[in-house]
Design a protein around this motif. Structure first.
Motif, PDB file in Angstrom:
ATOM      1  N   UNK A 207     -18.069 -62.250  56.193  1.00 38.14           N
ATOM      2  CA  UNK A 207     -16.981 -61.379  56.155  1.00 38.14           C
ATOM      3  C   UNK A 207     -15.948 -61.565  55.054  1.00 38.14           C
ATOM      4  N   UNK A 208     -15.759 -62.833  54.862  1.00 37.45           N
ATOM      5  CA  UNK A 208     -14.805 -63.277  53.723  1.00 37.45           C
ATOM      6  C   UNK A 208     -15.218 -63.204  52.491  1.00 37.45           C
ATOM      7  N   UNK A 209     -16.653 -63.311  52.124  1.00 35.63           N
ATOM      8  CA  UNK A 209     -17.250 -63.207  50.777  1.00 35.63           C
ATOM      9  C   UNK A 209     -17.570 -61.798  50.562  1.00 35.63           C
ATOM     10  N   UNK A 210     -18.704 -61.225  51.228  1.00 34.52           N
ATOM     11  CA  UNK A 210     -19.198 -59.997  50.634  1.00 34.52           C
ATOM     12  C   UNK A 210     -20.017 -59.399  52.073  1.00 34.52           C
ATOM     13  N   UNK A 211     -20.551 -58.173  51.696  1.00 32.25           N
ATOM     14  CA  UNK A 211     -21.211 -57.372  52.465  1.00 32.25           C
ATOM     15  C   UNK A 211     -21.857 -56.535  51.790  1.00 32.25           C
ATOM     16  N   UNK A 212     -23.306 -55.987  52.159  1.00 31.34           N
ATOM     17  CA  UNK A 212     -24.148 -55.136  51.545  1.00 31.34           C
ATOM     18  C   UNK A 212     -23.573 -53.552  51.874  1.00 31.34           C
ATOM     19  N   UNK A 213     -23.738 -52.822  50.979  1.00 32.68           N
ATOM     20  CA  UNK A 213     -23.247 -51.331  51.468  1.00 32.68           C
ATOM     21  C   UNK A 213     -24.446 -50.575  51.752  1.00 32.68           C
ATOM     22  N   UNK A 214     -24.370 -50.744  53.062  1.00 35.55           N
ATOM     23  CA  UNK A 214     -25.630 -50.282  53.912  1.00 35.55           C
ATOM     24  C   UNK A 214     -25.912 -48.862  53.614  1.00 35.55           C
ATOM     25  N   UNK A 215     -24.894 -47.929  53.739  1.00 31.95           N
ATOM     26  CA  UNK A 215     -25.042 -46.383  53.605  1.00 31.95           C
ATOM     27  C   UNK A 215     -25.667 -46.028  52.132  1.00 31.95           C
ATOM     28  N   UNK A 216     -25.165 -46.817  51.444  1.00 34.43           N
ATOM     29  CA  UNK A 216     -25.477 -46.697  49.731  1.00 34.43           C
ATOM     30  C   UNK A 216     -26.885 -46.946  49.561  1.00 34.43           C
ATOM     31  N   UNK A 217     -27.321 -48.102  50.211  1.00 30.73           N
ATOM     32  CA  UNK A 217     -28.740 -48.722  50.342  1.00 30.73           C
ATOM     33  C   UNK A 217     -29.753 -47.743  50.822  1.00 30.73           C
ATOM     34  N   UNK A 218     -29.378 -47.175  52.096  1.00 33.23           N
ATOM     35  CA  UNK A 218     -30.332 -46.253  52.659  1.00 33.23           C
ATOM     36  C   UNK A 218     -30.136 -44.698  51.723  1.00 33.23           C
ATOM     37  N   UNK A 219     -29.176 -44.588  51.023  1.00 36.79           N
ATOM     38  CA  UNK A 219     -29.203 -43.130  50.363  1.00 36.79           C
ATOM     39  C   UNK A 219     -30.100 -43.624  49.128  1.00 36.79           C
ATOM     40  N   UNK A 220     -29.971 -44.714  48.465  1.00 38.60           N
ATOM     41  CA  UNK A 220     -31.070 -44.894  47.268  1.00 38.60           C
ATOM     42  C   UNK A 220     -32.385 -45.170  47.595  1.00 38.60           C
ATOM     43  N   UNK A 221     -32.840 -45.533  49.079  1.00 40.00           N
ATOM     44  CA  UNK A 221     -34.194 -45.416  49.590  1.00 40.00           C
ATOM     45  C   UNK A 221     -34.548 -44.010  49.534  1.00 40.00           C
ATOM     46  N   UNK A 222     -33.836 -43.210  49.989  1.00 39.91           N
ATOM     47  CA  UNK A 222     -34.182 -41.705  50.345  1.00 39.91           C
ATOM     48  C   UNK A 222     -34.192 -41.277  48.921  1.00 39.91           C
ATOM     49  N   UNK A 223     -33.655 -41.394  48.009  1.00 38.61           N
ATOM     50  CA  UNK A 223     -33.640 -40.901  46.534  1.00 38.61           C
ATOM     51  C   UNK A 223     -34.986 -41.419  46.117  1.00 38.61           C
ATOM     52  N   UNK A 224     -35.354 -42.682  45.956  1.00 38.68           N
ATOM     53  CA  UNK A 224     -36.634 -43.173  45.783  1.00 38.68           C
ATOM     54  C   UNK A 224     -37.792 -42.434  46.145  1.00 38.68           C
TER      55      UNK A 224
END
Length: 305
Positions: free
Chosen positions: A76-93
């Motif tokens: 939480x203090x360092x980073x998180x992955x942008x899960x919605x953007x990752x899912x969108x990228x998977x669908x685009x691929x």
């Protein structure tokens, strides 16, 4: 990112409306000169957090704040992955007809990373190093405290999917604590330590007149005398400097020229935050406390004269 002298620290902080005494100014000067974090400890409301804010303003750089709390972890203090953007990228691929083996190969790159305060400070690319405020570190768990010690040691972290990320310029770090629990000595040894106490009557008057420029000296003295007396009492939470400034602004907005029991009673919520504390003051008699505040103001004025 330097000050010319300790006096330069005092002058520049004063220009921002923060009255830094000699000890605080010396600590700030040495921290900047030696490149060490500052660890500020003290009661709530004495101006610890404000030190970092003023530093950022003086240095003309960004303030990055990590507010600590129970349960705060490294991710939480360092980073998180942008899960919605990752899912969108998977669908685009998938829509582009990529092979199954190729889908998802690139969704853990830097562009999908959401920076949190510590990583943002480490990867900061501004012209000047940022000011990293790690606020109320005593509210975090011991596990996070150990992680923080590691980060402050070399200002680099490892992201498994990307690799090791290090700071190109070390931020100016301010840690604050209200001492709700003792912190490990190892963390304190990394820093220049300073306990910030409640201000003296004279210093508090300087603070009020700096932050509330149009206030009359007589009213300022009465307010500060009253607050000094409040801090001698056994309250659930004693009022800090922040409450003094809020109260002064409130009384000014009411066009109060002189402390009176009715005005104090109506504005006790500016300085006391618990019902039991307010009732205790009211039971003791506001008129008597105000009279003692007047006497304190007169005694200090006489000593100064």
């Amino acid at each position: 990112m330097t000050f010319e002298s300790i006096e330069d620290v005092e002058k520049k902080f004063g220009g921002e409306g923060y009255i830094a005494d000699r000890t605080l100014a010396t600590t700030i000067y040495l921290a900047v000169a030696l490149g060490k974090p500052i660890f500020l400890e003290g009661e709530p409301g004495v101006g610890k957090t404000e030190v970092a804010k003023v530093m950022a303003s003086i240095l003309g750089t960004e303030l990055i704040r990590l507010q600590c709390y129970e349960g705060l972890d490294a991710n939480t203090a360092l980073y998180e992955w942008n899960y919605p953007r990752q899912m969108l990228e998977l669908r685009l691929e998938e829509a582009r007809g990529l092979d199954k083996e190729e889908i998802g190969q690139n969704i853990f790159g830097p562009e999908f990373l959401l920076e949190r305060p510590l990583l943002k400070a480490i990867q900061y690319e501004g012209d000047k190093p940022p000011v990293l405020l790690i606020d109320e570190v005593d509210r975090s768990d011991e596990e996070f405290e150990a992680f923080l010690l590691e980060v402050l040691s070399d200002f680099q972290i490892t992201i498994p999917e990307i690799g090791t990320v290090g700071a190109s310029q070390v931020p100016f770090v301010v840690l604050t604590s209200n001492r709700t629990r003792e912190l490990h000595d190892a963390l304190k040894r990394r820093c220049l330590y300073l306990w910030i106490d409640y201000p003296t009557f004279e210093k508090e008057m300087d603070i009020v007149e700096s932050r509330v420029p149009k206030i009359e000296a007589e009213l300022s003295g009465q307010i500060c005398g009253f607050m000094q007396l409040m801090r001698t009492r056994d309250f659930y939470k004693k009022p800090g400097v922040a409450e003094t400034i809020d109260w002064a602004l409130a009384l000014m907005s009411m066009q109060t020229k002189d402390l009176e029991a009715s005005a104090v009673d109506a504005t006790l919520g500016c300085i006391l935050k618990y019902k039991e504390d307010i009732e205790k003051v009211q039971e003791d008699g506001l008129a008597q406390i105000i009279e003692k505040a007047h006497m304190l103001r007169q005694r200090v004025t006489k000593q100064q004269g």
